[in-house]
Design a protein around this motif. Structure first.
Motif, PDB file in Angstrom:
ATOM      1  N   VAL A 176       0.858  -1.191   0.000  1.00  0.00           N
ATOM      2  CA  VAL A 176       0.000   0.000   0.000  1.00  0.00           C
ATOM      3  C   VAL A 176       0.888   1.233   0.000  1.00  0.00           C
ATOM      4  CG1 VAL A 176      -1.734   1.302   1.289  1.00  0.00           C
ATOM      5  CG2 VAL A 176      -1.814  -1.208   1.274  1.00  0.00           C
ATOM      6  N   THR A 177       0.594   2.164  -0.898  1.00  0.00           N
ATOM      7  CA  THR A 177       1.326   3.429  -0.968  1.00  0.00           C
ATOM      8  C   THR A 177       0.334   4.567  -0.907  1.00  0.00           C
ATOM      9  OG1 THR A 177       3.022   2.400  -2.357  1.00  0.00           O
ATOM     10  CG2 THR A 177       2.967   4.804  -2.284  1.00  0.00           C
ATOM     11  N   LEU A 193      -4.909   6.744   7.510  1.00  0.00           N
ATOM     12  CA  LEU A 193      -4.225   5.509   7.149  1.00  0.00           C
ATOM     13  C   LEU A 193      -5.123   4.648   6.268  1.00  0.00           C
ATOM     14  CD1 LEU A 193      -2.937   4.603  10.739  1.00  0.00           C
ATOM     15  CD2 LEU A 193      -1.545   5.503   8.883  1.00  0.00           C
ATOM     16  N   CYS A 194      -4.512   4.062   5.257  1.00  0.00           N
ATOM     17  CA  CYS A 194      -5.190   3.135   4.372  1.00  0.00           C
ATOM     18  C   CYS A 194      -4.579   1.755   4.606  1.00  0.00           C
ATOM     19  CB  CYS A 194      -4.989   3.590   2.924  1.00  0.00           C
ATOM     20  SG  CYS A 194      -5.584   2.458   1.673  1.00  0.00           S
ATOM     21  N   ALA A 195      -5.389   0.721   4.564  1.00  0.00           N
ATOM     22  CA  ALA A 195      -4.881  -0.638   4.757  1.00  0.00           C
ATOM     23  C   ALA A 195      -5.663  -1.598   3.875  1.00  0.00           C
ATOM     24  CB  ALA A 195      -5.003  -1.058   6.220  1.00  0.00           C
ATOM     25  N   VAL A 196      -5.008  -2.667   3.439  1.00  0.00           N
ATOM     26  CA  VAL A 196      -5.688  -3.697   2.667  1.00  0.00           C
ATOM     27  C   VAL A 196      -5.612  -5.021   3.412  1.00  0.00           C
ATOM     28  CG1 VAL A 196      -5.343  -2.623   0.417  1.00  0.00           C
ATOM     29  CG2 VAL A 196      -3.657  -4.270   1.276  1.00  0.00           C
ATOM     30  N   SER A 198     -11.623  21.779  -0.238  1.00  0.00           N
ATOM     31  CA  SER A 198     -11.803  20.339  -0.459  1.00  0.00           C
ATOM     32  C   SER A 198     -10.585  19.742  -1.165  1.00  0.00           C
ATOM     33  CB  SER A 198     -13.055  20.091  -1.300  1.00  0.00           C
ATOM     34  OG  SER A 198     -14.197  20.619  -0.651  1.00  0.00           O
ATOM     35  N   SER A 199     -10.340  18.461  -0.932  1.00  0.00           N
ATOM     36  CA  SER A 199      -9.222  17.775  -1.575  1.00  0.00           C
ATOM     37  C   SER A 199      -9.403  16.261  -1.457  1.00  0.00           C
ATOM     38  CB  SER A 199      -7.902  18.202  -0.919  1.00  0.00           C
ATOM     39  OG  SER A 199      -6.794  17.694  -1.647  1.00  0.00           O
ATOM     40  N   SER A 200      -8.443  15.522  -1.996  1.00  0.00           N
ATOM     41  CA  SER A 200      -8.506  14.052  -1.956  1.00  0.00           C
ATOM     42  C   SER A 200      -7.164  13.474  -1.550  1.00  0.00           C
ATOM     43  CB  SER A 200      -8.869  13.498  -3.338  1.00  0.00           C
ATOM     44  OG  SER A 200     -10.144  13.908  -3.716  1.00  0.00           O
ATOM     45  N   LEU A 201      -7.230  12.357  -0.823  1.00  0.00           N
ATOM     46  CA  LEU A 201      -6.047  11.593  -0.466  1.00  0.00           C
ATOM     47  C   LEU A 201      -6.069  10.305  -1.278  1.00  0.00           C
ATOM     48  CD1 LEU A 201      -6.276  11.854   3.446  1.00  0.00           C
ATOM     49  CD2 LEU A 201      -5.494  13.558   1.803  1.00  0.00           C
ATOM     50  N   ASN A 202      -4.882   9.860  -1.707  1.00  0.00           N
ATOM     51  CA  ASN A 202      -4.800   8.691  -2.563  1.00  0.00           C
ATOM     52  C   ASN A 202      -4.194   7.497  -1.842  1.00  0.00           C
ATOM     53  OD1 ASN A 202      -2.791   7.115  -4.626  1.00  0.00           O
ATOM     54  ND2 ASN A 202      -4.778   7.556  -5.534  1.00  0.00           N
ATOM     55  N   CYS A 203      -4.700   6.323  -2.160  1.00  0.00           N
ATOM     56  CA  CYS A 203      -4.153   5.066  -1.631  1.00  0.00           C
ATOM     57  C   CYS A 203      -4.060   4.081  -2.798  1.00  0.00           C
ATOM     58  CB  CYS A 203      -5.073   4.520  -0.536  1.00  0.00           C
ATOM     59  SG  CYS A 203      -4.676   2.836   0.008  1.00  0.00           S
ATOM     60  N   SER A 204      -2.830   3.784  -3.233  1.00  0.00           N
ATOM     61  CA  SER A 204      -2.624   2.800  -4.291  1.00  0.00           C
ATOM     62  C   SER A 204      -2.246   1.477  -3.664  1.00  0.00           C
ATOM     63  CB  SER A 204      -1.502   3.257  -5.223  1.00  0.00           C
ATOM     64  OG  SER A 204      -1.859   4.441  -5.868  1.00  0.00           O
ATOM     65  N   TYR A 205      -2.762   0.385  -4.209  1.00  0.00           N
ATOM     66  CA  TYR A 205      -2.495  -0.894  -3.570  1.00  0.00           C
ATOM     67  C   TYR A 205      -2.259  -2.008  -4.596  1.00  0.00           C
ATOM     68  CZ  TYR A 205      -7.378  -2.052  -4.639  1.00  0.00           C
ATOM     69  OH  TYR A 205      -8.574  -2.301  -5.285  1.00  0.00           O
TER      70      TYR A 205
END
Lengths: 115, 111
Positions: free
Chosen positions: B4-5, B87-90, B18-25
């Motif tokens: 996960v990045t 935090l993003c998790a898979v 407003s904005s967005s956070l990215n999580c690539s997996y």
């Protein structure tokens, strides 16, 4: 009521000592975990227990020994503490295998400092 | 190995911007993708679970979306109390329910 509770919150100890961290959950979950968060804030799994049975052991030194006396408790004992063991340790729990929702709920963490 | 990045590493916004956070997996079969919020000195607090591409979930000013390669956490008209590390998790189908986390995005909302 706290769902996942850990004690102690802070632990400062000398190199070479042995210490334990305790964790209890009152969510009725079957699965419990220990995660380690390093200085760069990366959370990484160490162990997982399902119904008191060890199911994940992620290449953790054998100085770390988890123990689950029942499915509501998971303790972490660390022998011969080293400087590199300094980190924040989080306990977590989630519903068991086969459940629809598998999200984990975390305790507040134990900040371990080895001097 | 599941990876996960998250990007950006840190983001500073003005209140209401407003904005967005990215999580690539990358994962060998996705069981679920999870978003957590972590405040300083506290444990991660669960926000959302997404299970399949196209799924969206909302909670107050936050909306999480999922594709086959990434997830976005959109924050609309944020307030200072939204400041935290996200935090993003898979969880992979072969991972025995372990979560693999990204390094997090530290979000600061200025009043």
């Amino acid at each position: 009521d706290t769902a996942v509770s850990q004690t102690p919150k802070y632990l400062v100890t000398q190199m070479g000592n042995d210490k334990s961290i305790k964790c209890e959950q009152n969510l009725g979950h079957d699965t419990m975990y220990w995660y380690k968060q390093d200085s760069k804030k990366f959370l990484k799994i160490m162990f997982s227990y399902n119904n008191k049975e060890l199911i994940i052991n992620e290449t953790v030194p054998n100085r770390f020994s988890p123990k689950s006396p029942d499915k509501a408790h998971l303790n972490l004992h660390i022998n011969s503490l080293e400087l590199g063991d300094s980190a924040v340790y989080f306990c977590a729990s989630s519903p068991g295998f086969g459940e629809m929702n598998t999200e984990a709920f975390f305790g507040q963490g134990t900040r371990l400092t080895v001097v | 190995e599941d990876q996960v990045t998250q990007s950006p590493e840190a983001l500073r916004l003005q209140e209401g911007e407003s904005s967005s956070l990215n999580c690539s997996y990358t994962v060998s079969g996705l069981r679920g993708l999870f978003w957590y919020r972590q405040d300083p000195g506290k444990g991660p607090e669960f926000l959302f679970t997404l299970y399949s591409a196209g799924e969206e979930k909302e909670k107050e000013r936050l909306k999480a979306t999922l594709t086959k390669k990434e997830s976005f956490l959109h924050i609309t008209a944020p307030k200072p109390e939204d400041s935290a590390t996200y935090l993003c998790a898979v969880q992979g189908i072969q991972g025995a329910q372990k979560l693999v986390f990204g390094q997090g995005t530290r979000l600061t909302i200025n009043p």
